[in-house]
Write an enzyme that holds these catalytic residues in place. Sequence first.
Site, PDB file in Angstrom:
ATOM      1  N   HIS A  23      55.179  32.850  50.375  1.00  0.00           N
ATOM      2  CA  HIS A  23      55.252  34.213  48.974  1.00  0.00           C
ATOM      3  C   HIS A  23      55.987  32.825  48.129  1.00  0.00           C
ATOM      4  O   HIS A  23      56.768  33.694  46.383  1.00  0.00           O
ATOM      5  CB  HIS A  23      55.850  34.741  48.879  1.00  0.00           C
ATOM      6  CG  HIS A  23      54.592  36.025  49.820  1.00  0.00           C
ATOM      7  ND1 HIS A  23      54.228  35.570  50.940  1.00  0.00           N
ATOM      8  CD2 HIS A  23      54.330  36.983  49.338  1.00  0.00           C
ATOM      9  CE1 HIS A  23      53.255  36.477  51.281  1.00  0.00           C
ATOM     10  NE2 HIS A  23      53.821  37.374  50.549  1.00  0.00           N
TER      11      HIS A  23
ATOM     12  N   SER B 113      40.652  40.184  48.687  1.00  0.00           N
ATOM     13  CA  SER B 113      39.931  39.273  49.445  1.00  0.00           C
ATOM     14  C   SER B 113      39.506  38.070  47.901  1.00  0.00           C
ATOM     15  O   SER B 113      39.111  38.226  46.914  1.00  0.00           O
ATOM     16  CB  SER B 113      37.910  40.142  48.783  1.00  0.00           C
ATOM     17  OG  SER B 113      38.021  40.867  49.782  1.00  0.00           O
ATOM     18  N   GLU B 114      40.991  37.595  47.486  1.00  0.00           N
ATOM     19  CA  GLU B 114      41.451  36.370  46.709  1.00  0.00           C
ATOM     20  C   GLU B 114      40.298  35.855  46.643  1.00  0.00           C
ATOM     21  O   GLU B 114      40.143  36.130  45.133  1.00  0.00           O
ATOM     22  CB  GLU B 114      42.651  35.372  47.092  1.00  0.00           C
ATOM     23  CG  GLU B 114      44.048  36.191  47.384  1.00  0.00           C
ATOM     24  CD  GLU B 114      44.047  37.369  48.277  1.00  0.00           C
ATOM     25  OE1 GLU B 114      43.200  37.238  49.415  1.00  0.00           O
ATOM     26  OE2 GLU B 114      45.457  37.822  48.440  1.00  0.00           O
TER      27      GLU B 114
ATOM     28  N   ASP C 258      50.740  31.373  46.349  1.00  0.00           N
ATOM     29  CA  ASP C 258      50.996  30.466  48.115  1.00  0.00           C
ATOM     30  C   ASP C 258      48.953  31.167  48.136  1.00  0.00           C
ATOM     31  O   ASP C 258      48.069  30.360  49.814  1.00  0.00           O
ATOM     32  CB  ASP C 258      51.913  31.649  48.952  1.00  0.00           C
ATOM     33  CG  ASP C 258      52.681  30.665  48.565  1.00  0.00           C
ATOM     34  OD1 ASP C 258      54.216  30.101  49.327  1.00  0.00           O
ATOM     35  OD2 ASP C 258      53.174  31.241  47.092  1.00  0.00           O
TER      36      ASP C 258
ATOM     37  N   GLU D  84      43.915  42.775  42.858  1.00  0.00           N
ATOM     38  CA  GLU D  84      44.835  43.413  44.255  1.00  0.00           C
ATOM     39  C   GLU D  84      46.044  44.166  43.072  1.00  0.00           C
ATOM     40  O   GLU D  84      47.019  44.154  42.542  1.00  0.00           O
ATOM     41  CB  GLU D  84      45.524  42.899  45.548  1.00  0.00           C
ATOM     42  CG  GLU D  84      44.297  42.167  45.891  1.00  0.00           C
ATOM     43  CD  GLU D  84      45.012  41.069  46.640  1.00  0.00           C
ATOM     44  OE1 GLU D  84      46.187  40.866  46.903  1.00  0.00           O
ATOM     45  OE2 GLU D  84      43.630  40.145  46.985  1.00  0.00           O
TER      46      GLU D  84
END
Length: 818
Positions: A594, A526-527, A552, A496
């Site tokens: 995070h 879209s990890e 995370d 990203e």
Amino acid sequence: MPKSIVVNPKEVRKPQKLKIKEIPVNQYKPNFEKELKTFGKDVLKEMYSDMLLIREFESMLNSIKTQGAYQGIEYNHRGPAHLSLGQESASVGQCVVLDADDLIFGSHRSHGEILAKCFSAVHKSDDETLLDIMKNFMGGATLKVVEEGHHGSVKDLAMNYVLYGTLAEIFAREYGINKGLGGSMHAFFPPFGSMPNNAIVGGSGDICVGGALYKRINRKPGIVIGNIGDASMGCGPVWEGMTLAAMDQYRTLWDKEVGGAPPIMFNFFNNFYGMGGQTAGETMGYNILARVGAGVNPENMHAERVDGYNPLAVAEAVARKKKILQEGRGPVLLDTITYRLSGHSPSDASSYRTKEELALWQEEDCIKSFGAYLKENGVLTEAELSEYKERATEKLTHVTKLAVSLDISPRPSGELVETVMFSNEKVDRFDDREPEVLMPKEENPRVKAIARRKRFGFDENGKRLSGNQIYSYRDGLFEAMLHRFYEDPTMIAYGEENRDWGGAFAVYRGLTEAIPYHRLFNASISEGAIVGSGVGYALCGGRAVVELMYCDFMGRAGDEIFNQVAKWQAMSAGILKMPLVVRVSVGSKYGAQHSQDWTSIVAHIPGLKAMFPATPYDAKGMLNLALRGTDPVIFFESQKLYGIGEEFVESGVPEGYYEIPEGEPAVRRNGKDLTIITIGATLYPALEVADELQEKYGVSSEVIDLRFINPLNYDLLVESVKKTGKVLLASDACERNSFLHNVASNLTQLAFNYLDGPPVVVGSRNWITPAAEMEDTFFPQKEWIVDAIHERIYPLAGHQVSTVQTYGEILRRNRLGV
Ligand SMILES: Cc1ncc(C[n+]2csc(CCOP(=O)(O)OP(=O)(O)O)c2C)c(N)n1
Ligand SMILES: [Mg+2]
């Protein structure tokens, strides 16, 4: 540049109505003359014969699973067998129009697809190619079994090879196509274009996109098909894979010369069921699966429903779609309807469907009806139809005998598994062509800016230099990335905001100017698919670096990291390599979702290498190491460290290329009374602790930066502990099950006789990470470490504790689970 695409309010606020284009459903019209002209009699016969062979293969397995025997050959197969009885026309129809360099990925129910793809490649290859493949694959061991006593043609030998190799694989035998390490749900054979099949439903849905990216970016011929089930449309990776495959940028921003969108077809073998859940009507809302294409892009992904009970309808559709993909106009979605006449697995009693429904599909059985069609049109006679059936039984009887025999087909050894967990190779470039770049390295603005910085963090008087003067940790990462981009033409990086934004925390700033779009790009959020496609790219033969902004977010890519990245090298018995680096940053200041350090989770999964540099010198040298290897690396970075300068290597971070030796921790300060071991950013508070211990209590600490999670050489750690007899371990990971407990446990065993007491682990609290303002209650603080030494290692004369680090406190926290 995306800046060229202006978001104009005049345009986007305008009222309009979207019109969705029509989606064809079962539009194929049989026309024998045309079909004969397209395929010829021989291919039509081959299709029928291939379908029969697959039917017999699956019937044989069914018989072995349910009755313990086939044709009088007894065998107890303990593993799974998800059969595709009834689905033969769908896979054969697809593969008849594919070439060996077209790739298919699949699912748990892929025996038929492996066979269909390999049969098709056998039919289309000349004898020399076939012999070459069979002789060279796995040292020719599989060939030896089938060539014994074989008198027929090379093609016939190759058919036996495919049948035996697949069956031996299912039966976990060393001469199986993946040396028995893949098994029924993961078997595959790359030389014929059959790529990994996945036991995770929908698992191939994003991996296949990486295969197509590999083809497109490296200008390789062929298309890629992800064969997945209708129920997998409910899976995140499938949706993410389609999203990634449909990004506009392939056509709007990538160089036209690259060829457009990746050539990927999402083919759903739609048998109307998951295991017992019925998709249309119960567990999904799409009614007709092909409809989903309309939600992805204006072309509806060229979606179409095709009658998979007719192999010629499938072949016609796949051939048409292949053309679209070759022209860079993909992705494509195909809803290939079919029906599984068998249970989900042989133990399934089909309690979720009626006998009447089953009978309706049996009546229209694809083999029966295709046979009748060929007979009706004079391609085959009744006698030939029976002959084909007999031949299929004969062939299957032959290979089953070979595969069940432990003398002919031994089991792989446990040692084999150990040798294929990692490939441990070093590869400078995966292709010899010139890497595509936009400017000479020296002209890069960031390279020029870095040239002005001090590569050591202190001046001549030992004074720490300020942030903008120094060469930082992030500069080290940048240099390693830049080096490999200019060395390896297959190297790509994405994630990203990787391009103009500069990547997470500006590590990639300066790359946008230097690297063309198709080698460095922004991905959809879209990890799962970012990592999954990285898997597909790497196992097809290229090098990829994917970035997850925060550690995370590994949760979003959990299956991809833990089941896919980690396992394919070993499940392929070492045929595939996984040169994939997943960069993750361990955060702070952004609270509970995070800020986590998940090194321990990664350490637990076999098949992953894990590294965590804590200095600029290591950031560069360790990323260099990762980017020349052939194994998957989860590369941890710390947001607390991106801006720091080099404090240990006085000659500064070298401008040239170097690697840190794999698995070797580094001594950051020598000492004799106590060993302090850290991972990541905790190195720096630990050094302050060492200073304080020396100044206030005369205790000399040896501080060791672990650097590597896996693999890890314990020699240096053991030597240090033998010297000091005392050890404290600290990192930012939550204390419970921190990887440091593993290190502590091993050190206890390896140096027990030298230890004055048990190792002490200090980690973050077993809480959510609270707000930035409260972080000193959560991350290990200097005082916690000093107090823990005082309470649990040895009393520091005159020390007053300010926190509670006692054994009683360990019990209390564990009792509460916090
Ligand atoms: C992630 C995941 N969830 C659940 C399962 C268990 N499971 C195996 S097959 C299957 C149904 C899959 O249906 P579909 O995708 O339509 O493929 P089919 O079995 O019909 O070929 C399920 C739920 C699994 N293997 N993986
Ligand atoms: Mg299904």
